[in-house]
Design a protein around this motif. Structure first.
Motif, mmCIF file in Angstrom:
data_model
loop_
_atom_site.group_PDB
_atom_site.id
_atom_site.type_symbol
_atom_site.label_atom_id
_atom_site.label_comp_id
_atom_site.label_asym_id
_atom_site.label_seq_id
_atom_site.Cartn_x
_atom_site.Cartn_y
_atom_site.Cartn_z
ATOM 1 N N HIS A 130 0.564 -3.715 -6.709
ATOM 2 C CA HIS A 130 0.037 -2.480 -6.190
ATOM 3 C C HIS A 130 0.391 -1.144 -7.579
ATOM 4 C CE1 HIS A 130 0.936 1.383 -3.311
ATOM 5 N NE2 HIS A 130 2.131 1.312 -4.311
ATOM 6 N N LEU A 131 1.340 -1.996 -8.677
ATOM 7 C CA LEU A 131 1.550 -0.713 -9.359
ATOM 8 C C LEU A 131 0.452 -0.473 -10.674
ATOM 9 C CD1 LEU A 131 4.163 1.424 -11.056
ATOM 10 C CD2 LEU A 131 4.702 -0.529 -12.129
ATOM 11 N N LEU A 132 -0.048 -1.831 -10.759
ATOM 12 C CA LEU A 132 -1.948 -1.627 -11.588
ATOM 13 C C LEU A 132 -2.481 -0.726 -10.820
ATOM 14 C CD1 LEU A 132 -1.455 -5.481 -12.871
ATOM 15 C CD2 LEU A 132 -0.953 -3.705 -13.921
ATOM 16 N N MET A 133 -2.182 -0.371 -9.653
ATOM 17 C CA MET A 133 -3.160 0.094 -8.669
ATOM 18 C C MET A 133 -3.032 1.529 -9.323
ATOM 19 S SD MET A 133 -5.814 -2.039 -8.790
ATOM 20 C CE MET A 133 -6.650 -1.428 -8.125
ATOM 21 N N LEU A 134 -2.123 2.358 -9.167
ATOM 22 C CA LEU A 134 -1.915 3.486 -9.470
ATOM 23 C C LEU A 134 -1.998 4.010 -10.379
ATOM 24 C CD1 LEU A 134 1.456 3.504 -7.142
ATOM 25 C CD2 LEU A 134 -0.925 3.256 -6.266
ATOM 26 N N LYS A 135 -1.865 5.260 -10.677
ATOM 27 C CA LYS A 135 -1.865 5.799 -11.719
ATOM 28 C C LYS A 135 -0.460 7.266 -11.932
ATOM 29 C CE LYS A 135 -6.533 5.391 -12.381
ATOM 30 N NZ LYS A 135 -6.727 4.928 -13.721
ATOM 31 N N THR A 136 -0.522 7.606 -12.480
ATOM 32 C CA THR A 136 0.226 8.948 -13.053
ATOM 33 C C THR A 136 -0.200 10.201 -13.412
ATOM 34 O OG1 THR A 136 0.986 8.356 -15.972
ATOM 35 C CG2 THR A 136 2.237 6.568 -13.873
ATOM 36 N N GLU A 137 0.769 10.873 -13.676
ATOM 37 C CA GLU A 137 0.055 12.183 -14.060
ATOM 38 C C GLU A 137 -0.374 12.502 -15.041
ATOM 39 O OE1 GLU A 137 3.694 15.019 -13.231
ATOM 40 O OE2 GLU A 137 2.965 15.074 -11.368
ATOM 41 N N THR A 138 -0.334 11.231 -16.110
ATOM 42 C CA THR A 138 -0.507 11.589 -17.533
ATOM 43 C C THR A 138 -1.574 9.971 -17.505
ATOM 44 O OG1 THR A 138 0.825 10.990 -18.638
ATOM 45 C CG2 THR A 138 0.557 13.311 -18.354
ATOM 46 N N GLU A 139 -2.387 9.844 -18.555
ATOM 47 C CA GLU A 139 -2.905 8.910 -18.849
ATOM 48 C C GLU A 139 -1.808 8.068 -20.080
ATOM 49 O OE1 GLU A 139 -6.928 7.052 -21.301
ATOM 50 O OE2 GLU A 139 -6.865 8.673 -21.018
ATOM 51 N N ALA B 42 0.749 -0.903 0.331
ATOM 52 C CA ALA B 42 0.480 -0.047 0.064
ATOM 53 C C ALA B 42 0.858 1.439 -0.185
ATOM 54 C CB ALA B 42 -0.745 0.057 1.085
ATOM 55 N N PRO B 43 0.487 2.547 -0.231
ATOM 56 C CA PRO B 43 1.156 3.724 -0.536
ATOM 57 C C PRO B 43 0.737 4.320 0.744
ATOM 58 C CG PRO B 43 -0.737 3.615 -1.373
ATOM 59 C CD PRO B 43 -0.810 3.103 -1.168
ATOM 60 N N GLN B 44 2.368 4.753 0.892
ATOM 61 C CA GLN B 44 2.979 5.205 2.043
ATOM 62 C C GLN B 44 1.880 6.467 2.873
ATOM 63 O OE1 GLN B 44 4.873 4.021 4.575
ATOM 64 N NE2 GLN B 44 6.655 2.981 3.325
ATOM 65 N N ASP B 45 1.115 7.210 1.657
ATOM 66 C CA ASP B 45 0.516 8.814 1.945
ATOM 67 C C ASP B 45 -0.593 8.239 1.215
ATOM 68 O OD1 ASP B 45 -0.966 9.880 2.540
ATOM 69 O OD2 ASP B 45 0.409 11.784 1.918
ATOM 70 N N PRO B 46 -1.453 7.294 0.964
ATOM 71 C CA PRO B 46 -2.109 7.386 0.404
ATOM 72 C C PRO B 46 -3.409 8.718 -0.329
ATOM 73 C CG PRO B 46 -3.693 6.477 2.369
ATOM 74 C CD PRO B 46 -2.275 6.798 3.126
ATOM 75 N N GLN B 47 -2.843 9.478 0.110
ATOM 76 C CA GLN B 47 -3.339 11.145 -0.546
ATOM 77 C C GLN B 47 -2.179 11.539 -1.604
ATOM 78 O OE1 GLN B 47 -6.327 11.963 0.162
ATOM 79 N NE2 GLN B 47 -6.580 10.628 1.698
ATOM 80 N N SER B 48 -0.886 10.509 -1.589
ATOM 81 C CA SER B 48 0.001 10.992 -2.576
ATOM 82 C C SER B 48 0.408 10.839 -3.877
ATOM 83 C CB SER B 48 1.379 9.854 -1.898
ATOM 84 O OG SER B 48 0.690 8.749 -2.228
ATOM 85 N N LEU B 49 -1.064 10.051 -4.050
ATOM 86 C CA LEU B 49 -1.742 8.815 -5.868
ATOM 87 C C LEU B 49 -1.669 11.187 -6.813
ATOM 88 C CD1 LEU B 49 -3.973 6.279 -5.184
ATOM 89 C CD2 LEU B 49 -1.324 6.233 -6.093
ATOM 90 N N PRO B 50 -1.233 11.268 -7.912
ATOM 91 C CA PRO B 50 -1.193 9.753 -8.736
ATOM 92 C C PRO B 50 1.132 10.221 -8.815
ATOM 93 C CG PRO B 50 -0.616 11.935 -10.213
ATOM 94 C CD PRO B 50 -1.299 12.226 -8.414
ATOM 95 N N ILE B 51 1.890 9.368 -8.808
ATOM 96 C CA ILE B 51 3.027 9.014 -8.939
ATOM 97 C C ILE B 51 3.666 9.437 -9.589
ATOM 98 C CG2 ILE B 51 5.099 7.510 -9.273
ATOM 99 C CD1 ILE B 51 3.453 5.158 -9.963
ATOM 100 N N PRO B 52 4.743 10.876 -8.927
ATOM 101 C CA PRO B 52 5.503 12.046 -9.449
ATOM 102 C C PRO B 52 5.956 11.502 -10.720
ATOM 103 C CG PRO B 52 5.791 11.882 -7.039
ATOM 104 C CD PRO B 52 4.835 11.103 -7.586
ATOM 105 N N ALA B 53 5.634 12.558 -11.985
ATOM 106 C CA ALA B 53 6.661 12.204 -12.634
ATOM 107 C C ALA B 53 7.817 11.418 -12.311
ATOM 108 C CB ALA B 53 6.898 13.746 -14.107
ATOM 109 N N GLU B 54 8.419 12.238 -11.680
ATOM 110 C CA GLU B 54 10.277 11.907 -11.738
ATOM 111 C C GLU B 54 10.364 10.396 -11.072
ATOM 112 O OE1 GLU B 54 12.822 14.932 -9.608
ATOM 113 O OE2 GLU B 54 12.757 15.822 -11.454
ATOM 114 N N ASP B 55 9.464 10.338 -10.316
ATOM 115 C CA ASP B 55 9.208 8.752 -9.519
ATOM 116 C C ASP B 55 9.213 7.592 -10.700
ATOM 117 O OD1 ASP B 55 10.315 9.942 -6.804
ATOM 118 O OD2 ASP B 55 8.439 9.842 -6.364
ATOM 119 N N ASN B 56 8.053 7.840 -11.169
ATOM 120 C CA ASN B 56 8.204 7.348 -12.650
ATOM 121 C C ASN B 56 8.874 6.968 -13.812
ATOM 122 O OD1 ASN B 56 5.462 5.824 -14.209
ATOM 123 N ND2 ASN B 56 6.240 7.383 -15.835
ATOM 124 N N GLU B 57 9.504 8.354 -13.779
ATOM 125 C CA GLU B 57 10.785 7.804 -14.887
ATOM 126 C C GLU B 57 11.808 6.365 -14.345
ATOM 127 O OE1 GLU B 57 11.719 11.375 -17.564
ATOM 128 O OE2 GLU B 57 12.240 11.485 -15.722
#
Length: 541
Positions: free
Chosen positions: A269-278, A219-234
């Motif tokens: 966990h990753l499948l349930m997350l979203k990033t900043e763009t579709e 689970a994410p450390q902070d449920p309110q931290s979505l979406p994944i920041p662009a740099e972390d996603n890269e």
């Protein structure tokens, strides 16, 4: 710019002038660099001169300018001879602060990363970018990279760097991906000696901000931290690509079932997350699918063995959220215009096929979404906008791999029963799979499935006797073409048919056949020449 002028300035050892000229060259060629064959020798000499300058004690700003020029030049694989040497690679590894083998360990450029200035960090980033280009474009550089143990230095960096500079981490992961993709021996060493599967798993945990709330539940450390920041996603994408390489073969001996299940849990966990763009979300899900496909199919139960929110009693209380994400991802890939189905679609089809084959709950859930009980059988199965219609259309795709993947997926959903497959797809669409599997006569595949069966709807039962098994739907009766003809029209059409047969016969394209007395077929002229049976004998008696 005149390369001869740059070369002469590099030899003059004037840092300020070198930096000024190289910055101008970089501005002019950073986006519009062309490989002029006439200047190939000059560019090769420029690479050598740049390495010479970088080997001296020059200021970080000058190092950065030299590395930017070298990065531009390294796009041309024909001029990499001076760089793809042990000496050249060690210069770059030193500037990248990679502590690899003995040579790298003694290099004076290895400083603690927490003492770097912003300008020194830019030097490290540029050196890593150069190494990525050179390793990608030069087989010789790949060999040298293996010899000087660049991978060891990269793993040491990833162990130490938790909150370091984004681009340093990003290009370190990218270089590790390239080495593991291009050198099987490096890939083996990363797994066996450097325990890189575990290391990259930890990198993903840190980058995706994972908090473990169960043995295999992230689970994410902070449920309110979505979406994944662009740099972390890269960075996560580069780690996933490297981890994909390392899990291509069985990793059970080195990493154990526990480690692979941790990876499956992080992928859920990753499948349930979203990033900043579709678009980036789809890319992240694509990498997750590829990595899940490498894991033993027994690990896929991790995708559904998590607490159910709201309950799904019809699927034994299993959580199907991630399976639904995979279904949605598959349908997006089918709908994507101009996409490469073989690369974009077949991995997720294969993953869901194997998951359905070995996990009853996954198969039952997917079948309910893809092949619900038939009601309307008046439309051909390949016509329409449902996910079933789209998959049936793929069963006759021009690409053999795509066609086989779609057909195998539907076949497994039907519990490898030929009768059930024909019910949903029609014989014409399923013929290719049945021929390949040797099941034209019907029957089942070899895999054993549970005995539960979905009952047919009343609509299907009433229409079943009228369904054309070839097309898989009830066809409207065709009008009789001769019903409204006059006798003259019928006679005219009959004469046309006779003339056509006569023409084909004269050209020896067909031979009219008759039946001999013994019941066998023979050319008509032979049967006409046979004498009639003599029936007078009985009268004379």
């Amino acid at each position: 710019m005149d390369l001869n002028n740059i070369l002469s300035q590099l030899e003059a050892d004037n840092e300020e002038e070198i930096e000024k000229l190289l910055q101008q060259y970089n501005r002019e060629n950073s986006h519009t660099f062309t490989f002029d064959q006439k200047e190939e020798n000059l560019r090769s000499k420029l690479c050598q001169s740049l390495l010479t300058v970088l080997g001296r004690q020059v200021q970080p700003s000058c190092q950065k300018a030299c590395l930017e020029t070298l990065r531009i030049l390294s796009r041309d694989k024909r001029v990499l001879g001076p760089v793809a040497t042990r000496e050249g690679m060690l210069v770059l590894a030193g500037l990248a602060r990679l502590q690899g083998g003995e040579e790298g360990g003694d290099n004076q450029n290895h400083l603690q990363e927490d003492t770097q200035t912003a300008e020194e960090e830019r030097v490290v980033v540029e050196a890593l970018k150069c190494l990525c280009n050179v390793v990608f474009n030069s087989v010789a550089a790949q060999q040298v990279g293996a010899d000087v143990e660049l991978a060891r230095g990269l793993c040491a960096r990833l162990h130490a760097a938790r909150a370091g500079h984004h681009e340093v981490g990003l290009f370190s992961l990218r270089l590790l991906f390239l080495l593991s993709a291009l050198r099987p021996d490096v890939r083996g060493g990363l797994r066996r000696e450097l325990h890189a599967v575990r290391l990259l798993t930890e990198v993903l945990e840190h980058t995706l901000d994972v908090r473990w709330v169960g043995p295999y539940e992230a689970a994410p450390q902070d449920p309110q931290s979505l979406p994944i920041p662009a740099e972390d996603n890269e960075r996560a994408m580069e780690a996933l690509k490297a981890l994909f390489n390392l899990t291509l073969s069985d990793a059970g001996d080195e990493d154990g079932d526990h480690q692979l299940r941790l990876i499956a849990a992080i992928m859920r966990h990753l499948l349930m997350l979203k990033t900043e763009t579709e678009e980036k979300t789809e890319e992240a899900h694509s990498h997750a699918v590829n990595l899940l496909s490498n894991l033993p199919v027994s690990c896929l139960d991790v995708l559904i063995d998590v607490p159910v929110q709201g309950g799904q009693e019809e699927y034994s209380g299993k959580n199907m959220d991630s399976v639904q994400v995979l279904l949605d991802f598959m349908e997006k890939r089918i709908d994507k215009q101009g996409s490469n189905y073989k690369e974009g679609l077949t991995p997720v089809l294969s993953l869901m096929t194997e998951g359905s084959r070995h996990h009853r709950e996954i198969r039952r859930y997917i079948k309910a979404q893809v092949l619900p009980p038939l009601k309307d059988v008046k439309i051909r199965p390949e016509i329409g906008t449902t996910i079933r219609n789209k998959l049936v259309r793929l069963m006759t795709h021009v690409d053999m791999g795509v066609k086989q993947s779609a057909a195998e997926f539907l076949f497994v959903l039907c519990k490898e029963s030929v009768d059930n497959l024909l019910k949903y797809t029609g014989y014409g669409n399923a013929a290719g799979l049945l021929v390949a599997r040797g099941l034209l006569a019907g029957g089942r595949g070899e895999t054993q499935y549970s005995d539960d069966e979905d009952s047919d709807t009343e609509e299907y039962k009433s229409a079943k006797p009228f369904i054309n098994p070839i097309t898989g739907h009830v066809e409207e009766p065709l009008p009789n073409p001769i019903e409204e003809m006059t006798e003259e029209q019928k006679e005219y059409e009959a004469q046309k048919l006779v003339n056509m047969f006569d023409k084909l016969s004269r050209q020896n394209l067909i031979r009219p056949m008759g039946v001999r007395k013994d019941g066998t077929l023979a050319p008509l002229d032979e049967t006409l020449c046979q004498p009639p049976e003599d029936s007078s004998g009985s009268d004379s008696d």
